[in-house]
Design a protein around this motif. Structure first.
Motif, short mmCIF file in Angstrom:
data_model
loop_
_atom_site.label_atom_id
_atom_site.label_comp_id
_atom_site.label_asym_id
_atom_site.label_seq_id
_atom_site.Cartn_x
_atom_site.Cartn_y
_atom_site.Cartn_z
N MET A 1 -9.40 -0.94 -10.44
CA MET A 1 -8.29 -1.30 -10.29
C MET A 1 -7.72 0.18 -9.74
N ARG A 2 -8.20 0.92 -10.12
CA ARG A 2 -7.87 1.93 -9.99
C ARG A 2 -8.03 2.56 -8.47
N GLU A 3 -9.86 1.86 -8.03
CA GLU A 3 -10.61 2.26 -7.07
C GLU A 3 -9.91 1.45 -5.72
N LYS A 4 -8.90 0.02 -6.64
CA LYS A 4 -8.53 -0.45 -5.43
C LYS A 4 -7.41 0.11 -4.30
N ASN A 5 -6.27 0.23 -6.57
CA ASN A 5 -5.64 1.72 -5.41
C ASN A 5 -5.51 3.19 -4.63
N ILE A 6 -6.58 3.45 -5.25
CA ILE A 6 -7.23 4.74 -4.12
C ILE A 6 -7.93 4.54 -2.44
N SER A 7 -8.26 2.98 -3.11
CA SER A 7 -8.65 2.80 -1.21
C SER A 7 -6.87 2.71 -0.19
N GLU A 8 -6.77 1.82 -1.01
CA GLU A 8 -5.53 1.12 -0.45
C GLU A 8 -4.26 2.27 -0.10
N ASP A 9 -4.50 3.77 -1.11
CA ASP A 9 -4.01 5.08 -0.39
C ASP A 9 -4.54 5.73 0.35
N ARG A 10 -6.20 6.11 0.70
CA ARG A 10 -6.17 6.26 1.59
C ARG A 10 -6.43 5.15 3.04
N LYS A 11 -6.06 3.84 2.95
CA LYS A 11 -6.20 3.15 4.36
C LYS A 11 -4.72 3.84 4.54
N LYS A 12 -3.71 3.91 4.05
CA LYS A 12 -2.36 4.08 4.36
C LYS A 12 -2.21 5.61 4.79
N TYR A 13 -2.95 5.96 4.25
CA TYR A 13 -3.17 8.12 5.17
C TYR A 13 -4.07 7.79 6.70
N LEU A 14 -4.36 7.24 6.07
CA LEU A 14 -5.77 6.88 7.78
C LEU A 14 -4.61 6.18 8.74
#
Length: 270
Positions: A1-14
């Motif tokens: 779940m944490r990796e998924k949240n980090i991935s989503e945050d990364r996508k938002k940042y990009l």
């Protein structure tokens, strides 16, 4: 779940970074478009004198006329002279910078001379260069080289001298030779400095070439600009200036693409 949240945050940042880049490009294009439209309107209304400042529509017509009357020849001459002066300045500048880095004594001796040569207005050397080299492409390339060379030497040498001294000492402690220190530490650490020098150098080379064309050329964009000024064809002058700006921007962007390619390759190796 944490990796998924980090991935989503990364996508938002990009996505945010991408939107920011698009906004910058759109704003730049809008400013340019508004400038051109405003220039045309002011000229048509007689608020500015189109004989002195020209106007976009007249510049476009001049460009179309030049396109069928030797524009490519003039553009090719200036581009060839610029690239020869640019590449010569880069290679010679790097070679001199390496020699000065290699010998601290030579570096200290040459420092005041480099500063004086860098401060000297190179345009003043134009007549001397013409006498030495002769009126022709050689004089124009030499002019471009004279303007860009010292800046390249100073910038590259400064980068070499400011390389991490602790890292160099550690390499020397393990028995690294001078050549190994140069090729394995100093040069790789100054790739960014090298490309920054290229970005500055291309503009200086172009300035030198155009200055040389002002003095002796019978072809090239500098020749067109001088000729336009002599016969009071300001449309030709402005067209030449705009073509020069576009050419400089294209070469600059090519250097940026090359830098990204090299840095990507180096990051993969690392």
């Amino acid at each position: 779940m944490r990796e998924k949240n980090i991935s989503e945050d990364r996508k938002k940042y990009l996505r945010k970074v991408k939107k920011g880049k698009i906004a910058v490009i759109v704003t730049q294009l809008l400013i340019l478009l508004l400038f051109i439209i405003g220039w045309e309107i002011l000229a048509n209304q007689g608020i500015i004198d189109s004989f002195i400042t020209s106007q976009p529509s007249r510049i476009l017509n001049t460009f179309l006329n030049l396109s069928s009357n030797g524009l490519l020849e003039h553009l090719g001459v200036t581009l060839t002279e610029t690239l020869i002066g640019f590449i010569s300045g880069v290679l010679l500048g790097i070679a001199i910078a390496i020699c000065l880095w290699w010998s601290p004594f030579l570096s200290k001796v040459s420092e005041p001379y480099l500063v004086v040569l860098n401060s000297l207005p190179k345009v003043a050397l134009g007549p001397v260069i013409i006498i030495w080299v002769g009126a022709g492409m050689g004089a124009i390339v030499t002019m471009g080289l004279a303007i860009s060379l010292i800046v390249t030497v100073l910038e590259i040498l400064n980068g070499f001298l400011n390389t991490d001294k602790e890292l160099i000492k550690m390499a020397q402690t393990f028995g690294a030779s001078k050549l190994q220190t140069l090729t394995k530490i100093v040069i790789p650490a100054n790739i960014t400095t090298f490309f920054n020098s290229l970005k500055v150098n291309i503009g200086l080379s172009l300035v030198g070439v155009i200055t040389g064309e002002f003095l002796v050329s019978k072809a090239g964009l500098g020749y067109l600009i001088v000729y336009g000024g002599q016969v009071f064809q300001l449309d030709l002058v402005m067209t030449g200036v705009i073509i020069l700006a576009i050419m400089a921007a294209v070469i600059y962007e090519a250097i940026i693409l090359l830098e990204k390619f090299v840095m990507k390759k180096m990051s993969k190796k690392g």
